[in-house]
Design a protein around this motif. Structure first.
Motif, PDB file in Angstrom:
ATOM      1  N   SER B 300       0.950  -1.075   0.045  1.00 39.16           N
ATOM      2  CA  SER B 300       0.016  -0.051   0.056  1.00 39.16           C
ATOM      3  C   SER B 300       0.929   1.317   0.198  1.00 39.16           C
ATOM      4  O   SER B 300       1.894   1.354   0.884  1.00 39.16           O
ATOM      5  N   LEU B 301       0.574   2.266  -0.942  1.00 36.04           N
ATOM      6  CA  LEU B 301       1.394   3.526  -0.887  1.00 36.04           C
ATOM      7  C   LEU B 301       0.106   4.536  -0.769  1.00 36.04           C
ATOM      8  O   LEU B 301      -0.523   5.011  -1.999  1.00 36.04           O
ATOM      9  N   PRO B 302      -0.342   4.693   0.436  1.00 35.57           N
ATOM     10  CA  PRO B 302      -1.645   5.507   0.473  1.00 35.57           C
ATOM     11  C   PRO B 302      -1.786   6.814   0.072  1.00 35.57           C
ATOM     12  O   PRO B 302      -3.023   7.193  -0.184  1.00 35.57           O
ATOM     13  N   HIS B 303      -0.561   7.435  -0.023  1.00 40.24           N
ATOM     14  CA  HIS B 303      -0.830   8.993  -0.816  1.00 40.24           C
ATOM     15  C   HIS B 303      -0.673   9.148  -2.046  1.00 40.24           C
ATOM     16  O   HIS B 303      -0.665  10.147  -2.624  1.00 40.24           O
ATOM     17  N   THR B 304      -0.827   7.812  -2.728  1.00 40.16           N
ATOM     18  CA  THR B 304      -0.834   7.882  -4.374  1.00 40.16           C
ATOM     19  C   THR B 304      -1.616   9.107  -5.007  1.00 40.16           C
ATOM     20  O   THR B 304      -1.261   9.722  -5.955  1.00 40.16           O
ATOM     21  N   LYS B 305      -2.816   8.968  -4.564  1.00 38.02           N
ATOM     22  CA  LYS B 305      -3.830   9.735  -5.314  1.00 38.02           C
ATOM     23  C   LYS B 305      -3.446  11.103  -5.157  1.00 38.02           C
ATOM     24  O   LYS B 305      -4.058  11.911  -6.142  1.00 38.02           O
ATOM     25  N   TYR B 306      -2.807  11.614  -4.183  1.00 41.31           N
ATOM     26  CA  TYR B 306      -2.272  13.142  -4.101  1.00 41.31           C
ATOM     27  C   TYR B 306      -1.038  13.317  -5.000  1.00 41.31           C
ATOM     28  O   TYR B 306      -0.678  14.723  -4.819  1.00 41.31           O
ATOM     29  N   ALA B 307      -0.359  12.374  -5.451  1.00 42.65           N
ATOM     30  CA  ALA B 307       1.015  12.685  -6.312  1.00 42.65           C
ATOM     31  C   ALA B 307       0.787  13.708  -7.223  1.00 42.65           C
ATOM     32  O   ALA B 307       1.486  14.697  -7.340  1.00 42.65           O
ATOM     33  N   LEU B 308      -0.447  13.397  -8.291  1.00 42.60           N
ATOM     34  CA  LEU B 308      -0.643  14.391  -9.286  1.00 42.60           C
ATOM     35  C   LEU B 308      -0.831  15.892  -8.942  1.00 42.60           C
ATOM     36  O   LEU B 308      -0.304  16.637  -9.169  1.00 42.60           O
ATOM     37  N   PRO B 309      -2.078  15.978  -8.134  1.00 42.69           N
ATOM     38  CA  PRO B 309      -2.062  17.435  -7.450  1.00 42.69           C
ATOM     39  C   PRO B 309      -0.930  18.050  -6.741  1.00 42.69           C
ATOM     40  O   PRO B 309      -0.675  19.146  -6.920  1.00 42.69           O
ATOM     41  N   ALA B 310      -0.177  17.313  -6.210  1.00 38.19           N
ATOM     42  CA  ALA B 310       1.251  17.856  -5.497  1.00 38.19           C
ATOM     43  C   ALA B 310       2.260  18.259  -6.434  1.00 38.19           C
ATOM     44  O   ALA B 310       2.804  19.371  -6.533  1.00 38.19           O
ATOM     45  N   TYR B 311       2.217  17.253  -7.408  1.00 42.70           N
ATOM     46  CA  TYR B 311       3.284  17.617  -8.795  1.00 42.70           C
ATOM     47  C   TYR B 311       2.929  18.890  -9.304  1.00 42.70           C
ATOM     48  O   TYR B 311       3.666  19.749  -9.793  1.00 42.70           O
ATOM     49  N   TYR B 312       1.514  19.033  -9.664  1.00 46.94           N
ATOM     50  CA  TYR B 312       1.309  20.179 -10.340  1.00 46.94           C
ATOM     51  C   TYR B 312       0.945  21.506  -9.552  1.00 46.94           C
ATOM     52  O   TYR B 312       0.859  22.273  -9.959  1.00 46.94           O
ATOM     53  N   VAL B 313       1.651  21.394  -8.310  1.00 46.83           N
ATOM     54  CA  VAL B 313       1.672  22.687  -7.650  1.00 46.83           C
ATOM     55  C   VAL B 313       3.374  22.811  -7.594  1.00 46.83           C
ATOM     56  O   VAL B 313       4.047  23.997  -8.030  1.00 46.83           O
ATOM     57  N   LYS B 390       6.898  10.341  -0.359  1.00 43.90           N
ATOM     58  CA  LYS B 390       8.356   9.553  -0.068  1.00 43.90           C
ATOM     59  C   LYS B 390       8.190   8.694   1.215  1.00 43.90           C
ATOM     60  O   LYS B 390       8.568   7.516   0.996  1.00 43.90           O
ATOM     61  N   ARG B 391       7.319   8.886   2.234  1.00 42.04           N
ATOM     62  CA  ARG B 391       7.659   8.410   3.352  1.00 42.04           C
ATOM     63  C   ARG B 391       6.757   6.933   2.964  1.00 42.04           C
ATOM     64  O   ARG B 391       7.089   5.898   3.538  1.00 42.04           O
ATOM     65  N   ASP B 392       5.838   6.957   2.232  1.00 47.06           N
ATOM     66  CA  ASP B 392       4.941   5.567   1.731  1.00 47.06           C
ATOM     67  C   ASP B 392       6.098   4.701   1.105  1.00 47.06           C
ATOM     68  O   ASP B 392       6.204   3.580   1.515  1.00 47.06           O
ATOM     69  N   PHE B 393       6.932   5.183   0.277  1.00 47.14           N
ATOM     70  CA  PHE B 393       8.075   4.364  -0.351  1.00 47.14           C
ATOM     71  C   PHE B 393       8.896   3.905   0.726  1.00 47.14           C
ATOM     72  O   PHE B 393       9.396   2.929   0.670  1.00 47.14           O
ATOM     73  N   ASP B 394       9.541   4.829   1.556  1.00 45.18           N
ATOM     74  CA  ASP B 394      10.513   4.362   2.469  1.00 45.18           C
ATOM     75  C   ASP B 394       9.973   3.180   3.395  1.00 45.18           C
ATOM     76  O   ASP B 394      10.624   2.332   3.655  1.00 45.18           O
ATOM     77  N   GLU B 395       8.592   3.197   3.828  1.00 50.43           N
ATOM     78  CA  GLU B 395       8.194   2.242   4.751  1.00 50.43           C
ATOM     79  C   GLU B 395       8.012   0.905   4.003  1.00 50.43           C
ATOM     80  O   GLU B 395       8.302  -0.218   4.479  1.00 50.43           O
ATOM     81  N   VAL B 396       7.724   0.944   2.624  1.00 55.98           N
ATOM     82  CA  VAL B 396       7.622  -0.227   1.806  1.00 55.98           C
ATOM     83  C   VAL B 396       8.955  -0.900   1.729  1.00 55.98           C
ATOM     84  O   VAL B 396       9.222  -2.095   1.722  1.00 55.98           O
ATOM     85  N   PHE B 397      10.104  -0.106   1.215  1.00 54.47           N
ATOM     86  CA  PHE B 397      11.103  -0.451   1.235  1.00 54.47           C
ATOM     87  C   PHE B 397      11.853  -1.073   2.523  1.00 54.47           C
ATOM     88  O   PHE B 397      12.656  -2.002   2.574  1.00 54.47           O
ATOM     89  N   ALA B 398      11.474  -0.324   3.386  1.00 51.57           N
ATOM     90  CA  ALA B 398      12.023  -0.653   4.995  1.00 51.57           C
ATOM     91  C   ALA B 398      11.423  -2.141   5.184  1.00 51.57           C
ATOM     92  O   ALA B 398      12.045  -3.008   5.938  1.00 51.57           O
ATOM     93  N   ALA B 399      10.187  -2.480   4.623  1.00 54.97           N
ATOM     94  CA  ALA B 399       9.592  -3.868   4.991  1.00 54.97           C
ATOM     95  C   ALA B 399      10.156  -4.963   4.268  1.00 54.97           C
ATOM     96  O   ALA B 399       9.661  -5.912   4.189  1.00 54.97           O
ATOM     97  N   GLY B 400      10.994  -4.713   3.144  1.00 55.33           N
ATOM     98  CA  GLY B 400      11.679  -5.753   2.408  1.00 55.33           C
ATOM     99  C   GLY B 400      11.492  -5.725   1.193  1.00 55.33           C
ATOM    100  O   GLY B 400      11.780  -6.628   0.509  1.00 55.33           O
TER     101      GLY B 400
END
Lengths: 95, 493
Positions: B300-313, B390-400
């Motif tokens: 799960s990368l829970p903040h995925t949906k907000y990536a596009l609006p964050a990027y376009y700011v 970024k934290r979403d990804f960090d957590e997934v990578f930390a989990a292996g």
């Protein structure tokens, strides 16, 4: 947040882009549409989160504060639309 | 040798070293292919004299026995890279006539490795676009075709993608701020990797959004991407964000063995209304990696949906600042002034004439979100959301998790002009699967994985850990072999 015509005019001026008066309503509408899309960010709980400044946790490198190049006035001016006597030339800015 | 323009970098390297062909022969073959491909509008400034000089020098170096892998390889260069004495316009009218007095670090690295410059490639203006329709040179065209329509090669590195897919160059440079290497690679059936932020120097590459921009190779195979990325990478004192860490031999890391690796499938990437064939491609890719011995896990990368609006700011904010330098004073276009016009009129007229519509739109959005009273509400909030992504990804990578598999694009290539009347936001949706990777600074690669029902290429994206390009390329290599994508566009141009 919707952008009105006055705000569109102000933003265009801040961005230093000339926009014809007739084009302002369409511009305001377009910008409003994009901002509405961004409003989704308000759903996120960002309490206690620091705004990201750099994506990789690294310390910026330092260098000695010394002159490392120079003497290239001609190359710097080579692409200027108007260069005179070794300077960039622009319309008069002081009376 | 027959059909020199069909060789991969790895094949050409071996042929050159055995003396079966020469860089001059390769270069001549490509120059003639380029001359016959005007209809694709991929090459916008040709540099045949430079190419032939570099090819002769490369042949001498190969004969001496001390040549790097890329020596003698004819490449195309995205117009965003400053190349000394050669037009470098970022596909913008505002940089008309600009010939840099310096060479970008990435292209300097490529020439030092013995590569050959065939010319500059079409792109979206200032890399802002997903269809190569915002270029001052006109549209680049996808060599893939299924009916009378001309299709987009994607963007912003559309000319690069079109040229590599149509065999007009052996490989090309691209840049990727929100998906500009990976989306066009997927639309044209080629490989494109955006490395970790900081892997390639940004010095001498026209800046769009400095915290997101990265250069990378666009190639026919994963092995070629490994070879070329190695040559492009490395620390550069002239870019303070370039990483001072060793560049591994990426090619030697292509072992084909991914047993014991964990590949994550992010559930948030299963978007509503996703075409069934994209969903199937994704499931097939996952099965291929599983067959090769990887463990597949749902993540799960829970903040995925907000990536596009964050990027376009964030991206327009940085662009509005970076593009402030185009003011008609130091280089490029200056508007003709009327009687009594002062310096402000000069700026405003120059920028209105020089920037295209999409660039103007983004500069103004960026100006607005950075302006007093809105900075916190938009820009700071977007940067906080970016930290969460970024934290979403960090957590997934930390989990292996070692790598993440997603579709590269929400659809196959669409027709040029088809999005003309659409809302700008509809075009932005092209980046939905790729933009998270830029926000988190991670490496991501697009691998051609199949054809859709019409016969157009589709790509899968693999996302890797920071600085883990070697591992990522190895997983991509396994996926590439299993998918066995060999289709080429039929020549119509």
């Amino acid at each position: 947040m919707s952008i009105d015509i006055d705000t569109a005019r102000r933003v265009a001026h801040l961005a230093r882009i000339a926009v014809q008066e007739d084009d302002l309503p369409a511009l305001a509408q377009e910008l409003s549409g994009i901002l509405t899309f961004m409003e989704q960010l308000n759903e996120v709980d960002v309490t206690g989160i620091e705004p990201m400044t750099g994506v990789t946790p690294m310390r910026l490198k330092r260098r000695a504060d010394v002159v490392t190049d120079g003497e290239m006035q001609d190359r710097i001016l080579a692409n200027a639309p108007d260069a005179r006597e070794g300077f960039f030339a622009v319309p008069k800015v002081v009376e | 040798m027959s059909d020199l323009t069909r060789l991969t970098i790895a094949e050409a390297r071996d042929a050159l070293r055995k003396g079966e062909t020469t860089s001059v022969a390769l270069t001549e073959a490509y120059l003639s292919a380029i001359d016959g491909a005007g209809a694709l509008n991929a090459f916008v400034h040709k540099t045949p004299e430079i190419a032939m000089d570099q090819a002769r020098a490369a042949d001498a170096r190969i004969a001496s026995g001390e040549a790097p892998a890329l020596c003698g390889m004819p490449l195309g260069i995205k117009d965003l890279f400053c190349t000394r004495g050669v037009a470098s316009q970022a596909a913008s009218k505002i940089l008309e006539g600009f010939r840099p007095e310096y060479e970008s670090t990435v292209t300097r690295n490529l020439w030092d490795a013995g590569a050959v410059m065939l010319g500059k490639l079409n792109m979206d203006e200032f890399a802002m676009g997903s269809s190569n329709e915002t270029s001052t040179y006109g549209n680049a065209v996808n060599p893939w075709k299924v009916d009378d329509r001309q299709l987009t090669p994607g963007g912003s590195s559309g000319g690069s993608a079109s040229a590599v897919a149509a065999d007009l160059c052996m490989a090309a440079t691209g840049t990727d701020t929100g998906g500009s290497i990976r989306q066009p690679a997927a639309f044209t059936g080629i490989v494109g990797i955006k490395p970790t932020y900081g892997r390639c120097s940004r010095w001498g590459i026209v800046a769009f959004a400095s915290s997101l921009d990265q250069a990378g190779p666009m190639t026919r195979t994963v092995r070629d991407a490994a070879i070329m990325l190695g040559a492009m990478s490395g620390h550069d004192p002239k870019d303070s964000t370039s990483a001072d860490i060793p560049v591994p031999d990426f090619e030697s890391m292509l072992t084909g063995d991914i047993r014991g690796k964990t590949v994550g499938i992010p559930k948030e990437y299963r978007m509503d209304g996703m075409p069934a064939e994209i969903e199937k491609l994704w499931a097939d890719g996952s099965a291929m990696l599983k067959d090769a011995g990887a463990e597949i896990v749902e993540i799960s990368l829970p903040h995925t949906k907000y990536a596009l609006p964050a990027y376009y700011v964030i991206a327009p904010a940085e662009a509005s600042s970076n593009l402030a330098r185009y003011d008609g004073v130091r280089y490029g276009h200056r508007a003709k002034l009327g009687q009594g016009d002062g310096i402000v009129q000069m700026y405003e007229k120059t920028r209105a004439e020089g920037f295209g519509k999409e660039v103007q739109r983004r500069v103004m959005i960026g100006t607005y979100v950075l302006s007093a009273g809105f900075y916190d509400a938009y820009y700071n909030r977007a940067r906080k959301v970016r930290a969460l992504i970024k934290r979403d990804f960090d957590e997934v990578f930390a989990a292996g998790v070692d790598a993440i598999l997603t579709p590269a694009t929400p659809s196959a290539a669409f027709g040029l002009g088809e999005m003309a009347d659409a809302d700008p936001v509809a075009m932005y949706l092209n980046d939905v699967f790729t933009v998270t990777v830029n926000l988190a600074g991670l490496p991501g690669i697009s691998v051609p994985a199949g054809l859709d029902q019409q016969g157009l290429p589709l790509g899968l994206q693999l996302i890797g850990q920071p600085w883990g390009e070697g591992d990522l390329l190895n997983t991509a290599h396994v996926l590439e072999r299993a998918a066995g994508f060999v289709s080429k566009p039929e020549k119509w141009w």
